[in-house]
Design a protein around this motif. Structure first.
Motif, PDB file in Angstrom:
ATOM      1  N   THR A   1     -40.365 -31.561  29.897  1.00  0.00           N
ATOM      2  CA  THR A   1     -39.899 -30.252  29.435  1.00  0.00           C
ATOM      3  C   THR A   1     -38.701 -29.825  30.266  1.00  0.00           C
ATOM      4  O   THR A   1     -38.655 -30.049  31.476  1.00  0.00           O
ATOM      5  CB  THR A   1     -41.020 -29.197  29.554  1.00  0.00           C
TER       6      THR A   1
ATOM      7  N   ASN B   1     -42.119 -30.889  25.914  1.00  0.00           N
ATOM      8  CA  ASN B   1     -43.146 -31.935  25.959  1.00  0.00           C
ATOM      9  C   ASN B   1     -42.720 -33.219  25.247  1.00  0.00           C
ATOM     10  O   ASN B   1     -43.393 -33.710  24.341  1.00  0.00           O
ATOM     11  CB  ASN B   1     -44.455 -31.416  25.362  1.00  0.00           C
TER      12      ASN B   1
ATOM     13  N   THR C   1     -37.741 -29.700  34.111  1.00  0.00           N
ATOM     14  CA  THR C   1     -38.636 -28.683  34.666  1.00  0.00           C
ATOM     15  C   THR C   1     -40.023 -29.232  34.958  1.00  0.00           C
ATOM     16  O   THR C   1     -40.619 -28.927  35.995  1.00  0.00           O
ATOM     17  CB  THR C   1     -38.741 -27.488  33.691  1.00  0.00           C
ATOM     18  N   SER C   2     -40.550 -30.040  34.071  1.00  0.00           N
ATOM     19  CA  SER C   2     -41.873 -30.621  34.273  1.00  0.00           C
ATOM     20  C   SER C   2     -41.975 -31.929  33.504  1.00  0.00           C
ATOM     21  O   SER C   2     -41.129 -32.240  32.662  1.00  0.00           O
ATOM     22  CB  SER C   2     -42.976 -29.659  33.821  1.00  0.00           C
TER      23      SER C   2
ATOM     24  N   SER D   1     -42.374 -36.263  33.534  1.00  0.00           N
ATOM     25  CA  SER D   1     -41.887 -37.379  34.353  1.00  0.00           C
ATOM     26  C   SER D   1     -40.906 -38.240  33.579  1.00  0.00           C
ATOM     27  O   SER D   1     -40.931 -38.300  32.347  1.00  0.00           O
ATOM     28  CB  SER D   1     -43.061 -38.240  34.835  1.00  0.00           C
TER      29      SER D   1
END
Length: 227
Positions: A8, A23, A58-59, A61
């Motif tokens: 994300t 996602n 942001t998040s 991998s």
């Protein structure tokens, strides 16, 4: 292999927050030719820049060849980028006052290679993209199509495994666009992984696989043979 898991990307400006990618789960195999398409603002360039380690996320991998990109410091990311990745942009990003030869040589110099040991490699790469007759010319004297071929030569002179091309035909006429796409196809045949962002569906159809983004999400992922 390139792997993105639950990736994300959010942009935060004060109290305002915009989610550019949501996602994202994606795998790109070695020696795949992948086209990324979607409307303006869908997240195509953001995704390409993250895969190219030019932007953070942001998040989630990102791993490339089993290397966790987040684990690398800035110096290691720069070295990884120069060794593994080649970039081709719509606006070329060449040095206009440098010659074609000097522009192509820049990644070699960054990698610590200088002088005559670069000559054979540069001459060979220039022939591959049909720009060898212009090696002594300053870039500012070239046409758009010639500039893009110089940009491709610069992108591949270090023999990167992955080529990332962001709208490489966006500023070109049909004839020069066809030449650029032919070069990308030939690089794919040589074993390179090609990731192409394009708004042109005809160019996208030259890939093995088309990924469609909408509002930061993958809405379609299809093999060309299945279309």
């Amino acid at each position: 292999m390139i792997k993105l898991n639950d990736l994300t990307k959010k942009y935060i400006n004060g109290s305002n927050e915009f989610t550019a990618l949501k996602n994202i789960n994606l795998e790109i195999n070695d020696n795949e030719f992948v086209a990324i398409v979607g409307k303006s603002g869908s997240g195509k360039t953001t995704l390409l820049n993250i895969i190219g380690t030019l932007d953070n996320f942001t998040s989630g991998s990102l791993t490339i060849d089993d290397i966790d990109i987040v684990s690398l410091n800035n110096n290691k990311i720069s070295a990884f980028r120069n060794e593994k990745l080649g970039f081709v942009f719509q606006n070329f990003y060449l040095e206009p006052e440098y010659t074609v030869y000097e522009n192509i040589e820049l990644p070699l110099i960054i990698a610590g290679s200088f002088g005559k040991q670069n000559e054979d490699k540069i001459n060979d790469i220039a022939k591959q993209v049909d720009i060898n007759s212009k090696l002594k010319n300053k870039v500012k004297t070239l046409s758009g199509g010639e500039c893009q071929r110089v940009a491709i030569a610069r992108a591949i002179v270090n023999s990167p495994e992955i080529i990332l091309a962001d709208e490489p035909c966006g500023n070109l006429d049909l004839e020069n666009s066809a030449k650029v796409m032919e070069i990308l196809k030939n690089l794919h045949k040589q074993g390179k992984t090609i990731i192409l962002v394009t708004h042109d569906l005809e160019d996208a159809k030259l890939a093995d696989r088309i990924i469609t983004l909408s509002d930061g999400e993958i809405v379609l992922d299809e093999k060309i043979s299945e279309r």
